[in-house]
Design a protein around this motif. Structure first.
Motif, mmCIF file in Angstrom:
data_model
loop_
_atom_site.group_PDB
_atom_site.id
_atom_site.type_symbol
_atom_site.label_atom_id
_atom_site.label_comp_id
_atom_site.label_asym_id
_atom_site.label_seq_id
_atom_site.Cartn_x
_atom_site.Cartn_y
_atom_site.Cartn_z
ATOM 1 N N ALA A 117 57.134 32.892 55.465
ATOM 2 C CA ALA A 117 55.702 33.170 55.583
ATOM 3 C C ALA A 117 55.433 34.662 55.582
ATOM 4 C CB ALA A 117 55.154 32.532 56.849
ATOM 5 N N SER A 118 56.316 35.450 56.165
ATOM 6 C CA SER A 118 56.085 36.899 56.208
ATOM 7 C C SER A 118 56.155 37.506 54.806
ATOM 8 C CB SER A 118 57.079 37.584 57.138
ATOM 9 O OG SER A 118 58.386 37.453 56.659
ATOM 10 N N GLN A 119 57.035 36.966 53.943
ATOM 11 C CA GLN A 119 57.092 37.447 52.561
ATOM 12 C C GLN A 119 55.789 37.128 51.837
ATOM 13 O OE1 GLN A 119 60.521 35.382 51.073
ATOM 14 N NE2 GLN A 119 61.860 37.156 51.360
ATOM 15 N N PHE A 120 55.291 35.909 52.045
ATOM 16 C CA PHE A 120 54.037 35.517 51.408
ATOM 17 C C PHE A 120 52.886 36.383 51.905
ATOM 18 C CE2 PHE A 120 50.171 32.821 51.423
ATOM 19 C CZ PHE A 120 49.974 32.807 50.061
ATOM 20 N N TYR A 121 52.851 36.641 53.206
ATOM 21 C CA TYR A 121 51.794 37.477 53.771
ATOM 22 C C TYR A 121 51.868 38.887 53.192
ATOM 23 C CZ TYR A 121 48.582 39.382 57.197
ATOM 24 O OH TYR A 121 47.514 40.003 57.793
ATOM 25 N N THR A 122 53.065 39.417 53.032
ATOM 26 C CA THR A 122 53.228 40.748 52.442
ATOM 27 C C THR A 122 52.740 40.753 51.003
ATOM 28 O OG1 THR A 122 55.120 41.168 53.884
ATOM 29 C CG2 THR A 122 54.895 42.572 51.938
ATOM 30 N N ILE A 123 53.058 39.690 50.251
ATOM 31 C CA ILE A 123 52.583 39.588 48.871
ATOM 32 C C ILE A 123 51.067 39.557 48.839
ATOM 33 C CG2 ILE A 123 52.464 38.037 46.871
ATOM 34 C CD1 ILE A 123 55.387 37.255 47.515
ATOM 35 N N LEU A 124 50.456 38.766 49.725
ATOM 36 C CA LEU A 124 48.994 38.691 49.773
ATOM 37 C C LEU A 124 48.376 40.043 50.112
ATOM 38 C CD1 LEU A 124 48.116 35.317 51.521
ATOM 39 C CD2 LEU A 124 47.792 35.954 49.143
ATOM 40 N N MET A 125 48.958 40.737 51.082
ATOM 41 C CA MET A 125 48.423 42.045 51.464
ATOM 42 C C MET A 125 48.553 43.035 50.308
ATOM 43 S SD MET A 125 47.178 41.639 54.399
ATOM 44 C CE MET A 125 46.824 43.290 54.913
ATOM 45 N N ASP A 126 49.679 43.016 49.611
ATOM 46 C CA ASP A 126 49.853 43.903 48.462
ATOM 47 C C ASP A 126 48.852 43.575 47.360
ATOM 48 O OD1 ASP A 126 51.911 45.164 49.781
ATOM 49 O OD2 ASP A 126 53.509 44.111 48.689
ATOM 50 N N MET A 127 48.657 42.270 47.097
ATOM 51 C CA MET A 127 47.690 41.868 46.075
ATOM 52 C C MET A 127 46.282 42.303 46.458
ATOM 53 S SD MET A 127 49.206 38.084 45.171
ATOM 54 C CE MET A 127 47.719 37.505 44.410
ATOM 55 N N MET A 128 45.944 42.167 47.728
ATOM 56 C CA MET A 128 44.617 42.560 48.188
ATOM 57 C C MET A 128 44.433 44.072 48.060
ATOM 58 S SD MET A 128 42.743 41.761 51.794
ATOM 59 C CE MET A 128 43.695 42.923 52.745
ATOM 60 N N VAL A 130 45.966 46.151 45.989
ATOM 61 C CA VAL A 130 45.871 46.523 44.581
ATOM 62 C C VAL A 130 44.515 46.120 44.010
ATOM 63 C CG1 VAL A 130 46.792 46.039 42.277
ATOM 64 C CG2 VAL A 130 48.343 46.534 44.158
ATOM 65 N N SER A 131 44.079 44.887 44.311
ATOM 66 C CA SER A 131 42.816 44.425 43.735
ATOM 67 C C SER A 131 41.611 45.179 44.275
ATOM 68 C CB SER A 131 42.639 42.926 43.974
ATOM 69 O OG SER A 131 42.438 42.668 45.345
ATOM 70 N N SER A 132 41.718 45.712 45.478
ATOM 71 C CA SER A 132 40.583 46.464 46.013
ATOM 72 C C SER A 132 40.612 47.928 45.596
ATOM 73 C CB SER A 132 40.534 46.347 47.537
ATOM 74 O OG SER A 132 41.680 46.923 48.110
ATOM 75 N N PRO A 135 39.818 48.918 40.820
ATOM 76 C CA PRO A 135 38.538 49.273 40.204
ATOM 77 C C PRO A 135 38.165 50.747 40.394
ATOM 78 C CG PRO A 135 38.330 47.207 41.383
ATOM 79 C CD PRO A 135 39.683 47.758 41.713
ATOM 80 N N TYR A 136 38.536 51.321 41.524
ATOM 81 C CA TYR A 136 38.233 52.731 41.751
ATOM 82 C C TYR A 136 39.022 53.630 40.815
ATOM 83 C CZ TYR A 136 35.791 51.044 45.818
ATOM 84 O OH TYR A 136 34.932 50.373 46.635
ATOM 85 N N LEU A 137 40.239 53.229 40.464
ATOM 86 C CA LEU A 137 41.019 54.014 39.513
ATOM 87 C C LEU A 137 40.337 54.028 38.152
ATOM 88 C CD1 LEU A 137 44.610 52.838 40.475
ATOM 89 C CD2 LEU A 137 43.487 54.987 41.082
ATOM 90 N N PHE A 138 39.801 52.868 37.743
ATOM 91 C CA PHE A 138 39.069 52.814 36.477
ATOM 92 C C PHE A 138 37.808 53.670 36.544
ATOM 93 C CE2 PHE A 138 41.374 48.703 36.082
ATOM 94 C CZ PHE A 138 42.078 49.019 34.930
#
Length: 155
Positions: A117-128, A130-132, A135-138
């Protein structure tokens, strides 16, 4: 070593629960600095961490609904339809890119690949993260090109 650093370094504290450990420590320290007893300080710490948990659950539920359809819908609607397969940009009777959302769901289930579960949570946090921030980089890149244009009439 301060109390927060000592508490965060305890076995069992990970990325998923460190927020509650630190918030609990904030409540305990607040109670102590107000001159309250040890048990009252612990009760304040518990109340702080429970409040943070409730706030996280409510905001997480709202974010889940928002994050499921908004990114893919805005990406599909904002993208030039010639860049993507026609089946992906096709909207259903409700105005939603149904096939794209199913593809997003399949990708989400594939990301469950790890069993911890901690790996999945880390993946979710990384995805969040990056996704947030993407858009600012663009926007930053677009702004430099915008400022380079000399023949714009802004009024």
């Amino acid at each position: 070593m301060c109390g927060a650093a000592k508490d965060a370094g305890v076995k069992g504290v990970d990325l998923a629960n460190v927020e509650y450990v630190l918030i609990n420590n904030l409540g305990v320290v607040t109670g102590k600095s107000l001159g309250l007893s040890q048990s009252a300080s612990l009760a304040i710490g518990s109340a702080f961490s429970h409040f943070a948990g409730i706030a996280d659950v409510l905001s997480g539920n709202a974010a889940a609904f928002l994050m499921v359809c908004s990114p893919i819908k805005s990406f599909i609607e904002g993208c030039d339809p010639r860049l993507l397969p026609k089946k992906l940009v096709e909207l259903n009777k409700h105005g939603m890119p149904e096939r794209s959302m199913w593809l997003q769901a399949i990708i989400l289930f594939i990301s469950f690949g790890g069993n911890a579960a901690s790996q999945f949570y880390t993946i979710l946090m990384d995805m969040m993260n990056v996704s947030s921030s993407a858009p600012y980089l663009f926007l930053i890149a677009a702004y430099t090109f915008f400022k380079a244009k000399k023949d714009l009439d802004l009024y």
